[in-house]
Enzyme design. Structure first.
Site, mmCIF file in Angstrom:
data_model
loop_
_atom_site.group_PDB
_atom_site.id
_atom_site.type_symbol
_atom_site.label_atom_id
_atom_site.label_comp_id
_atom_site.label_asym_id
_atom_site.label_seq_id
_atom_site.Cartn_x
_atom_site.Cartn_y
_atom_site.Cartn_z
ATOM 1 N N GLN A 78 0.795 -1.249 -0.277
ATOM 2 C CA GLN A 78 -0.130 -0.367 0.207
ATOM 3 C C GLN A 78 0.417 0.940 -0.192
ATOM 4 O OE1 GLN A 78 -3.978 -0.389 0.433
ATOM 5 N NE2 GLN A 78 -3.602 1.476 -0.480
ATOM 6 N N PHE A 79 1.516 1.800 -0.719
ATOM 7 C CA PHE A 79 2.240 2.353 -1.197
ATOM 8 C C PHE A 79 1.275 4.159 -1.209
ATOM 9 C CE2 PHE A 79 0.304 3.440 -5.349
ATOM 10 C CZ PHE A 79 0.107 4.191 -5.518
ATOM 11 N N THR A 80 0.202 4.072 -1.064
ATOM 12 C CA THR A 80 -0.619 5.843 -0.468
ATOM 13 C C THR A 80 -0.961 5.353 0.680
ATOM 14 O OG1 THR A 80 -2.523 4.150 -0.038
ATOM 15 C CG2 THR A 80 -1.494 5.385 -2.554
#
Length: 154
Positions: A78-80
Protein backbone atom coordinates in the site's frame (compact mmCIF):
# COMPACT_ATOMS: atom_id res chain seq x y z
CA UNK A 1 7.63 1.70 7.08
CA UNK A 2 3.98 1.98 7.94
CA UNK A 3 1.62 -0.88 8.71
CA UNK A 4 -2.08 -0.21 8.98
CA UNK A 5 -3.28 -3.21 10.99
CA UNK A 6 -6.92 -4.21 11.16
CA UNK A 7 -8.19 -7.05 13.34
CA UNK A 8 -10.46 -9.02 11.04
CA UNK A 9 -12.76 -12.01 11.25
CA UNK A 10 -12.01 -12.61 7.56
CA UNK A 11 -10.23 -10.88 4.69
CA UNK A 12 -9.34 -11.60 1.11
CA UNK A 13 -7.64 -9.96 -1.84
CA UNK A 14 -8.44 -10.56 -5.50
CA UNK A 15 -6.32 -9.84 -8.54
CA UNK A 16 -7.94 -10.11 -11.97
CA UNK A 17 -10.98 -11.77 -10.40
CA UNK A 18 -8.99 -14.54 -8.71
CA UNK A 19 -8.29 -14.85 -4.99
CA UNK A 20 -4.61 -14.11 -4.39
CA UNK A 21 -4.81 -14.49 -0.60
CA UNK A 22 -7.40 -15.00 2.12
CA UNK A 23 -7.56 -15.52 5.88
CA UNK A 24 -10.28 -16.51 8.33
CA UNK A 25 -9.20 -14.42 11.27
CA UNK A 26 -6.25 -12.35 12.32
CA UNK A 27 -4.84 -9.19 10.78
CA UNK A 28 -5.24 -7.45 7.46
CA UNK A 29 -2.01 -5.47 7.12
CA UNK A 30 -1.70 -2.67 4.59
CA UNK A 31 2.05 -2.12 4.31
CA UNK A 32 3.84 0.97 2.99
CA UNK A 33 7.58 1.35 2.52
CA UNK A 34 9.53 4.63 2.53
CA UNK A 35 13.08 5.70 1.70
CA UNK A 36 15.62 4.55 4.24
CA UNK A 37 13.68 1.46 5.28
CA UNK A 38 15.75 -1.72 5.36
CA UNK A 39 15.41 -5.39 6.26
CA UNK A 40 15.88 -4.65 9.97
CA UNK A 41 12.89 -2.28 9.86
CA UNK A 42 10.77 -4.86 8.02
CA UNK A 43 11.67 -7.49 10.62
CA UNK A 44 10.96 -5.16 13.55
CA UNK A 45 7.54 -4.20 12.15
CA UNK A 46 6.73 -7.87 11.55
CA UNK A 47 7.61 -8.73 15.16
CA UNK A 48 5.50 -5.80 16.41
CA UNK A 49 2.49 -6.90 14.32
CA UNK A 50 2.71 -10.54 15.39
CA UNK A 51 3.11 -9.54 19.03
CA UNK A 52 0.16 -7.14 19.22
CA UNK A 53 -2.12 -8.21 22.06
CA UNK A 54 -5.48 -7.09 20.71
CA UNK A 55 -7.50 -10.30 20.81
CA UNK A 56 -9.84 -10.90 23.71
CA UNK A 57 -9.05 -13.38 26.46
CA UNK A 58 -11.64 -15.27 28.51
CA UNK A 59 -12.40 -12.14 30.52
CA UNK A 60 -13.05 -9.99 27.45
CA UNK A 61 -9.77 -8.06 27.71
CA UNK A 62 -7.53 -7.44 24.71
CA UNK A 63 -4.73 -9.59 26.03
CA UNK A 64 -3.92 -12.22 23.37
CA UNK A 65 -1.70 -12.10 20.30
CA UNK A 66 -2.00 -13.78 16.89
CA UNK A 67 -0.26 -16.96 17.93
CA UNK A 68 -2.48 -17.39 21.00
CA UNK A 69 -5.65 -17.24 18.87
CA UNK A 70 -4.29 -19.15 15.87
CA UNK A 71 -4.67 -16.11 13.62
CA UNK A 72 -3.01 -15.29 10.33
CA UNK A 73 -1.89 -12.19 8.42
CA UNK A 74 -3.07 -11.03 5.01
CA UNK A 75 -0.51 -8.47 3.82
CA UNK A 76 -1.29 -6.04 1.00
CA UNK A 77 1.26 -3.57 -0.38
CA UNK A 78 0.00 0.00 0.00
CA UNK A 79 2.31 2.76 -1.21
CA UNK A 80 -0.49 5.29 -0.64
CA UNK A 81 0.20 5.09 3.11
CA UNK A 82 3.00 7.51 2.27
CA UNK A 83 0.75 9.85 0.31
CA UNK A 84 0.86 13.48 1.40
CA UNK A 85 -2.12 15.80 0.98
CA UNK A 86 -0.38 18.74 2.58
CA UNK A 87 -0.49 20.84 -0.58
CA UNK A 88 -3.31 20.92 -3.08
CA UNK A 89 -5.80 18.16 -3.70
CA UNK A 90 -3.68 15.63 -5.56
CA UNK A 91 -1.65 13.43 -3.20
CA UNK A 92 2.11 13.40 -3.54
CA UNK A 93 3.78 10.02 -3.20
CA UNK A 94 7.40 11.18 -3.11
CA UNK A 95 7.85 9.65 0.36
CA UNK A 96 7.01 6.16 -0.92
CA UNK A 97 10.01 3.99 -1.76
CA UNK A 98 10.76 3.02 -5.35
CA UNK A 99 8.79 -0.10 -6.33
CA UNK A 100 11.87 -2.33 -6.72
CA UNK A 101 13.09 -1.55 -3.20
CA UNK A 102 9.61 -1.61 -1.70
CA UNK A 103 8.88 -5.06 -3.11
CA UNK A 104 12.02 -6.52 -1.54
CA UNK A 105 11.05 -5.13 1.87
CA UNK A 106 7.40 -6.16 1.48
CA UNK A 107 8.57 -9.73 0.82
CA UNK A 108 10.96 -9.52 3.79
CA UNK A 109 8.11 -8.41 6.07
CA UNK A 110 5.97 -11.36 4.95
CA UNK A 111 8.83 -13.82 5.41
CA UNK A 112 9.57 -12.42 8.88
CA UNK A 113 5.92 -12.94 9.87
CA UNK A 114 6.10 -16.55 8.71
CA UNK A 115 9.39 -17.09 10.59
CA UNK A 116 7.41 -16.51 13.82
CA UNK A 117 5.11 -19.41 12.93
CA UNK A 118 2.20 -17.21 11.83
CA UNK A 119 0.80 -17.83 8.34
CA UNK A 120 1.08 -14.84 6.00
CA UNK A 121 -1.07 -14.66 2.90
CA UNK A 122 -0.25 -11.97 0.36
CA UNK A 123 -1.70 -9.77 -2.28
CA UNK A 124 0.26 -9.24 -5.48
CA UNK A 125 2.78 -6.44 -5.28
CA UNK A 126 2.11 -3.63 -7.74
CA UNK A 127 -1.15 -5.10 -9.03
CA UNK A 128 -4.57 -3.54 -8.94
CA UNK A 129 -6.24 -5.41 -6.07
CA UNK A 130 -9.72 -5.70 -4.65
CA UNK A 131 -9.53 -6.10 -0.88
CA UNK A 132 -12.49 -7.29 1.18
CA UNK A 133 -12.46 -7.49 4.95
CA UNK A 134 -14.69 -7.69 7.99
CA UNK A 135 -13.09 -5.50 10.65
CA UNK A 136 -13.56 -7.16 14.03
CA UNK A 137 -14.22 -4.69 16.83
CA UNK A 138 -13.38 -2.50 14.98
CA UNK A 139 -9.73 -2.55 15.91
CA UNK A 140 -7.38 -0.60 13.64
CA UNK A 141 -3.83 0.48 14.52
CA UNK A 142 -1.17 2.39 12.62
CA UNK A 143 2.40 1.28 13.25
CA UNK A 144 5.03 3.69 11.95
CA UNK A 145 8.70 2.75 12.15
CA UNK A 146 9.58 6.42 12.72
CA UNK A 147 7.51 6.32 15.91
CA UNK A 148 9.14 3.11 17.09
CA UNK A 149 12.59 4.67 16.78
CA UNK A 150 11.82 7.75 18.89
CA UNK A 151 12.82 7.54 22.53
CA UNK A 152 10.08 7.12 25.11
CA UNK A 153 9.18 10.05 27.30
CA UNK A 154 10.62 9.90 30.78
Amino acid sequence: MRALVQRVSRASVRVDGEVAGAIEGGFLVLLGVTHGDDEAVAEAIARKVVGLRVFEDGEGRMNLDLQAVGGAVLCVSQFTLYGSVRKGRRPSFTEAAEPERAEVLYERFCAAVEETGVACEQGRFGAHMEVESVNDGPVTLLIDSAELERPRRA
